[in-house]
Structure formats: structure tokens, C-alpha cells
Design a protein around this motif. Structure first.
Motif, PDB file in Angstrom:
ATOM      1  N   ALA A 103       0.840  -1.206   0.000  1.00 54.69           N
ATOM      2  CA  ALA A 103       0.000   0.000   0.000  1.00 54.69           C
ATOM      3  C   ALA A 103       0.872   1.252   0.000  1.00 54.69           C
ATOM      4  O   ALA A 103       0.617   2.203  -0.754  1.00 54.69           O
ATOM      5  N   LEU A 104       1.904   1.260   0.813  1.00 57.67           N
ATOM      6  CA  LEU A 104       2.797   2.420   0.875  1.00 57.67           C
ATOM      7  C   LEU A 104       3.665   2.520  -0.381  1.00 57.67           C
ATOM      8  O   LEU A 104       3.896   3.614  -0.901  1.00 57.67           O
ATOM      9  N   ALA A 105       4.124   1.377  -0.881  1.00 56.44           N
ATOM     10  CA  ALA A 105       4.956   1.371  -2.093  1.00 56.44           C
ATOM     11  C   ALA A 105       4.181   1.886  -3.299  1.00 56.44           C
ATOM     12  O   ALA A 105       4.750   2.567  -4.157  1.00 56.44           O
ATOM     13  N   GLU A 106       2.894   1.583  -3.378  1.00 54.51           N
ATOM     14  CA  GLU A 106       2.096   2.086  -4.505  1.00 54.51           C
ATOM     15  C   GLU A 106       2.033   3.605  -4.496  1.00 54.51           C
ATOM     16  O   GLU A 106       2.077   4.234  -5.544  1.00 54.51           O
ATOM     17  N   ILE A 107       1.948   4.192  -3.330  1.00 57.27           N
ATOM     18  CA  ILE A 107       1.921   5.652  -3.237  1.00 57.27           C
ATOM     19  C   ILE A 107       3.300   6.224  -3.567  1.00 57.27           C
ATOM     20  O   ILE A 107       3.417   7.212  -4.280  1.00 57.27           O
ATOM     21  N   LEU A 108       4.336   5.582  -3.059  1.00 57.94           N
ATOM     22  CA  LEU A 108       5.691   6.106  -3.248  1.00 57.94           C
ATOM     23  C   LEU A 108       6.245   5.864  -4.651  1.00 57.94           C
ATOM     24  O   LEU A 108       6.905   6.733  -5.207  1.00 57.94           O
ATOM     25  N   ALA A 109       6.013   4.683  -5.201  1.00 62.75           N
ATOM     26  CA  ALA A 109       6.686   4.313  -6.450  1.00 62.75           C
ATOM     27  C   ALA A 109       5.753   3.794  -7.526  1.00 62.75           C
ATOM     28  O   ALA A 109       6.218   3.457  -8.618  1.00 62.75           O
ATOM     29  N   GLY A 110       4.468   3.732  -7.253  1.00 60.39           N
ATOM     30  CA  GLY A 110       3.531   3.119  -8.189  1.00 60.39           C
ATOM     31  C   GLY A 110       3.471   3.776  -9.546  1.00 60.39           C
ATOM     32  O   GLY A 110       3.302   3.107 -10.561  1.00 60.39           O
TER      33      GLY A 110
ATOM     34  N   GLU B 173      -6.962   2.131   3.120  1.00 61.14           N
ATOM     35  CA  GLU B 173      -6.088   1.097   3.701  1.00 61.14           C
ATOM     36  C   GLU B 173      -5.902   1.381   5.186  1.00 61.14           C
ATOM     37  O   GLU B 173      -5.748   2.523   5.598  1.00 61.14           O
ATOM     38  N   LYS B 174      -5.929   0.355   5.995  1.00 64.77           N
ATOM     39  CA  LYS B 174      -5.757   0.481   7.440  1.00 64.77           C
ATOM     40  C   LYS B 174      -4.284   0.277   7.790  1.00 64.77           C
ATOM     41  O   LYS B 174      -3.782  -0.857   7.768  1.00 64.77           O
ATOM     42  N   VAL B 175      -3.594   1.375   8.061  1.00 62.42           N
ATOM     43  CA  VAL B 175      -2.184   1.344   8.445  1.00 62.42           C
ATOM     44  C   VAL B 175      -1.999   2.383   9.534  1.00 62.42           C
ATOM     45  O   VAL B 175      -2.458   3.516   9.394  1.00 62.42           O
ATOM     46  N   SER B 176      -1.312   2.006  10.605  1.00 72.59           N
ATOM     47  CA  SER B 176      -1.084   2.961  11.691  1.00 72.59           C
ATOM     48  C   SER B 176       0.097   3.870  11.346  1.00 72.59           C
ATOM     49  O   SER B 176       0.945   3.540  10.517  1.00 72.59           O
ATOM     50  N   LEU B 177       0.161   5.019  12.014  1.00 72.64           N
ATOM     51  CA  LEU B 177       1.272   5.939  11.805  1.00 72.64           C
ATOM     52  C   LEU B 177       2.584   5.277  12.219  1.00 72.64           C
ATOM     53  O   LEU B 177       3.617   5.464  11.565  1.00 72.64           O
ATOM     54  N   ALA B 178       2.562   4.475  13.278  1.00 67.68           N
ATOM     55  CA  ALA B 178       3.772   3.760  13.709  1.00 67.68           C
ATOM     56  C   ALA B 178       4.246   2.800  12.614  1.00 67.68           C
ATOM     57  O   ALA B 178       5.451   2.693  12.357  1.00 67.68           O
ATOM     58  N   THR B 179       3.319   2.138  11.940  1.00 70.25           N
ATOM     59  CA  THR B 179       3.685   1.240  10.842  1.00 70.25           C
ATOM     60  C   THR B 179       4.292   2.027   9.692  1.00 70.25           C
ATOM     61  O   THR B 179       5.254   1.578   9.066  1.00 70.25           O
ATOM     62  N   VAL B 180       3.759   3.214   9.422  1.00 69.78           N
ATOM     63  CA  VAL B 180       4.327   4.056   8.361  1.00 69.78           C
ATOM     64  C   VAL B 180       5.771   4.409   8.708  1.00 69.78           C
ATOM     65  O   VAL B 180       6.670   4.265   7.873  1.00 69.78           O
ATOM     66  N   TYR B 181       6.016   4.853   9.934  1.00 71.07           N
ATOM     67  CA  TYR B 181       7.387   5.182  10.354  1.00 71.07           C
ATOM     68  C   TYR B 181       8.303   3.961  10.222  1.00 71.07           C
ATOM     69  O   TYR B 181       9.405   4.061   9.669  1.00 71.07           O
ATOM     70  N   ASN B 182       7.870   2.813  10.738  1.00 71.23           N
ATOM     71  CA  ASN B 182       8.699   1.607  10.683  1.00 71.23           C
ATOM     72  C   ASN B 182       8.956   1.177   9.246  1.00 71.23           C
ATOM     73  O   ASN B 182      10.061   0.741   8.905  1.00 71.23           O
ATOM     74  N   THR B 183       7.962   1.291   8.395  1.00 74.52           N
ATOM     75  CA  THR B 183       8.113   0.884   7.002  1.00 74.52           C
ATOM     76  C   THR B 183       9.049   1.833   6.263  1.00 74.52           C
ATOM     77  O   THR B 183       9.875   1.394   5.457  1.00 74.52           O
ATOM     78  N   LEU B 184       8.935   3.133   6.530  1.00 79.25           N
ATOM     79  CA  LEU B 184       9.863   4.082   5.911  1.00 79.25           C
ATOM     80  C   LEU B 184      11.304   3.775   6.311  1.00 79.25           C
ATOM     81  O   LEU B 184      12.207   3.816   5.478  1.00 79.25           O
ATOM     82  N   ARG B 185      11.514   3.436   7.562  1.00 72.72           N
ATOM     83  CA  ARG B 185      12.870   3.064   8.018  1.00 72.72           C
ATOM     84  C   ARG B 185      13.351   1.801   7.296  1.00 72.72           C
ATOM     85  O   ARG B 185      14.508   1.722   6.886  1.00 72.72           O
ATOM     86  N   ALA B 186      12.457   0.824   7.125  1.00 71.18           N
ATOM     87  CA  ALA B 186      12.828  -0.408   6.403  1.00 71.18           C
ATOM     88  C   ALA B 186      13.149  -0.102   4.944  1.00 71.18           C
ATOM     89  O   ALA B 186      14.106  -0.654   4.386  1.00 71.18           O
ATOM     90  N   PHE B 187      12.380   0.796   4.313  1.00 75.69           N
ATOM     91  CA  PHE B 187      12.652   1.183   2.926  1.00 75.69           C
ATOM     92  C   PHE B 187      14.008   1.872   2.817  1.00 75.69           C
ATOM     93  O   PHE B 187      14.752   1.650   1.858  1.00 75.69           O
ATOM     94  N   CYS B 188      14.347   2.705   3.794  1.00 77.71           N
ATOM     95  CA  CYS B 188      15.654   3.364   3.796  1.00 77.71           C
ATOM     96  C   CYS B 188      16.779   2.346   3.971  1.00 77.71           C
ATOM     97  O   CYS B 188      17.785   2.387   3.250  1.00 77.71           O
ATOM     98  N   ALA B 189      16.613   1.433   4.917  1.00 79.29           N
ATOM     99  CA  ALA B 189      17.635   0.414   5.162  1.00 79.29           C
ATOM    100  C   ALA B 189      17.850  -0.466   3.932  1.00 79.29           C
ATOM    101  O   ALA B 189      18.968  -0.941   3.685  1.00 79.29           O
ATOM    102  N   ALA B 190      16.788  -0.659   3.139  1.00 73.66           N
ATOM    103  CA  ALA B 190      16.883  -1.480   1.927  1.00 73.66           C
ATOM    104  C   ALA B 190      17.415  -0.688   0.734  1.00 73.66           C
ATOM    105  O   ALA B 190      17.587  -1.245  -0.350  1.00 73.66           O
ATOM    106  N   GLY B 191      17.659   0.614   0.916  1.00 70.67           N
ATOM    107  CA  GLY B 191      18.184   1.433  -0.163  1.00 70.67           C
ATOM    108  C   GLY B 191      17.135   1.931  -1.142  1.00 70.67           C
ATOM    109  O   GLY B 191      17.471   2.439  -2.214  1.00 70.67           O
ATOM    110  N   LEU B 192      15.856   1.825  -0.775  1.00 70.30           N
ATOM    111  CA  LEU B 192      14.779   2.264  -1.667  1.00 70.30           C
ATOM    112  C   LEU B 192      14.439   3.744  -1.482  1.00 70.30           C
ATOM    113  O   LEU B 192      13.901   4.376  -2.387  1.00 70.30           O
ATOM    114  N   LEU B 193      14.717   4.271  -0.312  1.00 71.51           N
ATOM    115  CA  LEU B 193      14.463   5.666   0.013  1.00 71.51           C
ATOM    116  C   LEU B 193      15.701   6.268   0.647  1.00 71.51           C
ATOM    117  O   LEU B 193      16.545   5.545   1.177  1.00 71.51           O
ATOM    118  N   ARG B 194      15.745   7.588   0.614  1.00 69.76           N
ATOM    119  CA  ARG B 194      16.801   8.308   1.307  1.00 69.76           C
ATOM    120  C   ARG B 194      16.147   9.299   2.253  1.00 69.76           C
ATOM    121  O   ARG B 194      15.238  10.037   1.857  1.00 69.76           O
TER     122      ARG B 194
END
Length: 162
Positions: free
Chosen positions: A50-57, A78-99
Motif C-alpha cells: 500500500a505504501l509502495a504504490e503511493i511512493l513508487a507506483g 487502507e488500514k495502516v497505523s502511523l507507527a507502521t508508516v514510520y517503521n516501514t519508511l525506516r525499512a525502505f531506507c535500510a533497503a536502499g529504496l528511500l533516502r
């Protein structure tokens, strides 16, 4: 024929008329998002997709805050908490998908364009946009402290309208 046991029933499905299970082809946006997650080696969970579609779709570059991404994903239903958004953004950064671009001690933006490039920070509306890299010149950088290397340089040019 053996009669069914008491309490059971028989059910015959006409294979000619029963619909075959289908897996519709993903939309181009969903496929682009799945490919983006795969490039980072991340499993495509429901929330990540859900987040990837917004960011890179759509394949365009984005600068988002966790709050703006949360508002955008909430707007899709889509049902996603703000904490999940923060954690997912950190995971995307760690994976090199975001800066992550820290503009001050309390605010960060997440950029889908991961190469080194400068940014304009628009003071009126706190918007972050790419600045033309070819116009930026550094004569030199300071030597980093012993035992360290420069990982990248963030250039944020704060602008406001006259």
C-alpha cells in the motif's frame, strides 16, 4: 453406491460451469510497486505494498514525510497505523529504496530518488523539491575525522517567495 453417513451431505460440482479460480494480472502500479520492493529485498506485505504504490507506483520521484504518507494511505481506505508508516519508511531506507533527508532536528523527508542531489526547501509550505545539481559547485570538502569516511552530502537550500 454407498449412502452418505448420517449428518453429512453430498455435493456435486459441475466442472463445466464452475468458475475457475482467477488471479488477475496486477495493475501497472501494483507491478511497479512489487518490483520496487523486490529490488530492496523486501517481502511484499499488505502494508508495504500500500505504501509502495503511493511512493513508487507511478514511477515518479516523491518527497514525503511520514505524516503526509500516512494521510495519503489513509485516503485510499487502507488500514495502516502511523507507527507502521514510520517503521516501514525506516525499512525502505535500510533497503536502499528511500533516502532520508533531515531538514531540521524534528522533521525528515523521505526521497524516492536515492542518488546524491540538492534540494530546495520552500519555507512557505515546508515543501521539499529537487534542485538542479549541475548548478551546484564545491571547491572541496573538509577532511573527515580519522577513521571515518563521508557517506554523502545533503544540501538543502531554503527558499521563500519575495
Amino acid at each position: 453406491m454407498i449412502p452418505p453417513r448420517r449428518g453429512t451431505y453430498t455435493h456435486v460440482v459441475n466442472e463445466m460451469t464452475a468458475p475457475a479460480p482467477t488471479n488477475p494480472a496486477p495493475t501497472p502500479e501494483r507491478q511497479r510497486s512489487q518490483d520496487w520492493l523486490a529490488r530492496g529485498g523486501l517481502r511484499p506485505t499488505r502494508q508495504r505494498l500500500a505504501l509502495a504504490e503511493i511512493l513508487a507506483g507511478d514511477g515518479l520521484d516523491r518527497h514525503v514525510t511520514a505524516e503526509s504518507l500516512f494521510a495519503a494511505v489513509t485516503g485510499t481506505g487502507e488500514k495502516v497505523s502511523l507507527a507502521t508508516v514510520y517503521n516501514t519508511l525506516r525499512a525502505f531506507c535500510a533497503a536502499g529504496l528511500l533516502r532520508e533527508i533531515a531538514v531540521d532536528s524534528s522533521r525528515s523527508y523521505f526521497d524516492t530518488r536515492t542518488d546524491t542531489h540538492p534540494h530546495f526547501l520552500w519555507e512557505e509550505d515546508s515543501r521539499l523539491t529537487d534542485a538542479p545539481a549541475e548548478a551546484l559547485r564545491f571547491a572541496s570538502l573538509p577532511e573527515p575525522p580519522p577513521g571515518t569516511v563521508i557517506s554523502h552530502v545533503d544540501v538543502i537550500i531554503r527558499i521563500r517567495r519575495d
